[in-house]
Write an enzyme that holds these catalytic residues in place. Structure first.
Site, short mmCIF file in Angstrom:
data_model
loop_
_atom_site.label_atom_id
_atom_site.label_comp_id
_atom_site.label_asym_id
_atom_site.label_seq_id
_atom_site.Cartn_x
_atom_site.Cartn_y
_atom_site.Cartn_z
N TYR A 150 89.83 -3.91 -10.66
CA TYR A 150 91.19 -3.65 -11.15
C TYR A 150 91.63 -2.25 -10.78
O TYR A 150 90.81 -1.34 -10.68
CB TYR A 150 91.25 -3.85 -12.67
CG TYR A 150 91.26 -5.32 -13.02
CD1 TYR A 150 92.46 -5.99 -13.19
CD2 TYR A 150 90.08 -6.05 -13.12
CE1 TYR A 150 92.50 -7.35 -13.48
CE2 TYR A 150 90.10 -7.41 -13.39
CZ TYR A 150 91.31 -8.05 -13.57
OH TYR A 150 91.35 -9.40 -13.83
N HIS B 209 84.33 -17.46 -19.71
CA HIS B 209 83.95 -16.41 -20.66
C HIS B 209 83.28 -17.10 -21.85
O HIS B 209 83.86 -17.24 -22.92
CB HIS B 209 85.19 -15.64 -21.13
CG HIS B 209 85.73 -14.67 -20.10
ND1 HIS B 209 86.62 -15.04 -19.14
CD2 HIS B 209 85.48 -13.35 -19.91
CE1 HIS B 209 86.91 -13.98 -18.39
NE2 HIS B 209 86.24 -12.95 -18.83
N GLU C 117 89.27 -11.35 -8.50
CA GLU C 117 90.18 -10.89 -9.57
C GLU C 117 90.61 -9.48 -9.23
O GLU C 117 89.77 -8.64 -8.90
CB GLU C 117 89.46 -10.78 -10.92
CG GLU C 117 89.44 -11.98 -11.78
CD GLU C 117 88.75 -11.68 -13.12
OE1 GLU C 117 89.10 -10.70 -13.80
OE2 GLU C 117 87.87 -12.47 -13.49
N GLU D 177 81.25 -10.63 -12.83
CA GLU D 177 81.32 -9.18 -13.12
C GLU D 177 80.01 -8.63 -13.66
O GLU D 177 80.01 -7.70 -14.49
CB GLU D 177 82.48 -8.89 -14.10
CG GLU D 177 83.83 -9.25 -13.52
CD GLU D 177 85.02 -8.94 -14.44
OE1 GLU D 177 84.80 -8.45 -15.55
OE2 GLU D 177 86.15 -9.24 -14.03
N TRP E 185 79.56 -5.05 -19.48
CA TRP E 185 80.31 -5.45 -20.67
C TRP E 185 80.03 -6.87 -21.14
O TRP E 185 80.41 -7.24 -22.23
CB TRP E 185 81.82 -5.25 -20.45
CG TRP E 185 82.31 -5.67 -19.09
CD1 TRP E 185 82.75 -6.91 -18.74
CD2 TRP E 185 82.41 -4.85 -17.93
NE1 TRP E 185 83.12 -6.91 -17.41
CE2 TRP E 185 82.93 -5.66 -16.90
CE3 TRP E 185 82.11 -3.50 -17.66
CZ2 TRP E 185 83.16 -5.18 -15.61
CZ3 TRP E 185 82.34 -3.03 -16.38
CH2 TRP E 185 82.87 -3.84 -15.37
#
Ligand code: BMA
Length: 375
Positions: A257, A124, A296, A187, A192
């Site tokens: 998720y 990140h 994830e 991702e 985001w």
């Protein structure tokens, strides 16, 4: 090369063996890294390794206590895969964005390797155009502007230098480089992160991916398998829109998720939708001869007591996934693996007893860093 083809032909003709064995995308990958890659392919036929982010570093109610792991305390074994995040390494900080000191992270990764398990790293990273901005600060056209801004690009290079130094510092007892999975720019089908869809074009993303991999290769980082991992996707085409090419990817995966609808009268489609993505991913993995993974996932705070056997297991069963990793046990309101006494702990025990769910001891027996042996 010729010999390999002939042996392969022979094996295919006489033993109906699959000769789609592939090697890492980096032709200079270390022997252990190549061994790992081949063993990951082999293990996909045995089961799915269970993974947990930051597992050895902290859990619910503890931090940096030698030998501890929430997963181990529930089931008696460490997870087979442990995830780590390198965010803030680029800033020269001593600890990552979740307060795990990089020196400790290195030691934990060595412990995982010495036990025979696998480490995977995400990153990140902050925004190289403006390092005060985090991964989540969406700045439009960051990648386009990065490649047109020599100062920012030089900054990004210096971040990659730090990353290369860290990767090369991961060494086993004989001084060998520890092979790891690196999953950058993840991702990106979500919007985001500054590298996500909507903030960059597919061509810009691919360019940054290739630039990053080429740079690390030039820095002689030869102990890394690269994982390309999207968030939610709707089709093969959608999945591959940002795909940088087979020469730059070893593992294909995605993150997703479980967020049950607030309104309980609404249907919860997590299992069928995720399973469908897993099927699409499997097709892509098989066509490209890449390892595939659910990189994830998780249900925050695990309020569903049978989540493991009734939600996660149907998603991974017979899907050939290399591993499935749940996110970190960060806080009492932000955790994804059970701890002793947690509502889903008993179900988790049942889940890990299934023969196709692999924990550390199962994987340790497989010697994943040793030369691949056909069984
Ligand atoms: C997110 C959350 C954050 C964390 C980040 C990077 O999903 O867990 O608290 O900082 O991942 O690990």
């Amino acid at each position: 090369m010729h010999r390999v083809i002939i042996v392969c032909l022979f094996a295919t003709l006489f033993f109906q063996a699959s000769c789609t064995q592939t090697v890492p995308s980096n032709s200079k990958a270390t022997a252990e890294t190549e061994n790992l890659y081949k063993n990951l392919q082999r293990l996909q036929q045995k089961g799915t390794m269970f993974g947990h982010q930051d597992d050895l570093a902290y859990g619910i109610g503890w931090q940096y206590e030698e030998g501890r792991s929430d997963v181990k305390e529930v089931v008696g074994q460490y997870p087979a895969v442990v995830g780590w995040d390198l965010g803030h390494l680029e800033l020269g900080k001593t600890a990552n964005l979740d307060d795990v000191p990089f020196d400790r992270m290195r030691e934990y990764a060595q412990d995982v390797y010495n036990m025979g398990g696998l480490n995977t790293f995400s990153w990140h990273l902050n925004n190289p155009l403006d390092p005060t901005k985090t991964s989540w600060d969406k700045v439009d056209s960051t990648i386009y502007r990065l490649f047109n801004n020599p100062v920012a690009l030089q900054r990004y290079d210096s971040w990659l230098d730090k990353l290369a130094t860290f990767m090369k510092s991961l060494q086993g007892p004989k001084g060998e480089a520890i092979p790891v999975v690196f999953r950058p720019l993840h991702e990106h089908t979500g919007n985001w992160f500054w590298w996500g869809r909507g903030n960059v074009s597919a061509e810009e993303y691919k360019r940054l991916w290739r630039y990053t991999v080429d740079y690390l290769r030039k820095q002689k980082v030869n102990n890394v398998l690269y994982a390309y991992s999207t968030d939610r996707f709707t089709s093969k085409e959608d999945y591959l829109e940002f795909y940088p090419g087979d020469k730059y990817v070893d593992i294909v995966g995605f993150d997703i998720y479980h967020r049950p609808p607030q309104d309980s009268t609404q249907p919860d489609n997590f299992v069928p939708q995720t399973r469908q993505m897993v099927e699409t991913l499997r097709t892509i993995g098989q066509e490209k001869n890449k390892v595939w993974t659910l990189s994830e996932t998780g249900l925050e705070t695990l309020p569903q007591a049978d989540w493991w056997t009734n939600t996660l297991y149907p998603i991974i069963k017979d899907a050939g996934l290399s591993y499935v990793l749940v996110w970190r046990n960060g806080r009492p309101d932000h955790y994804y693996a059970p701890y002793v006494g947690q509502k889903s702990a008993e179900d988790f025990k049942e889940f890990v007893q299934r023969p196709d769910v692999l924990l550390m001891d199962d994987v340790a027996k497989e010697n994943i860093y040793q030369p691949f042996k056909k069984q």
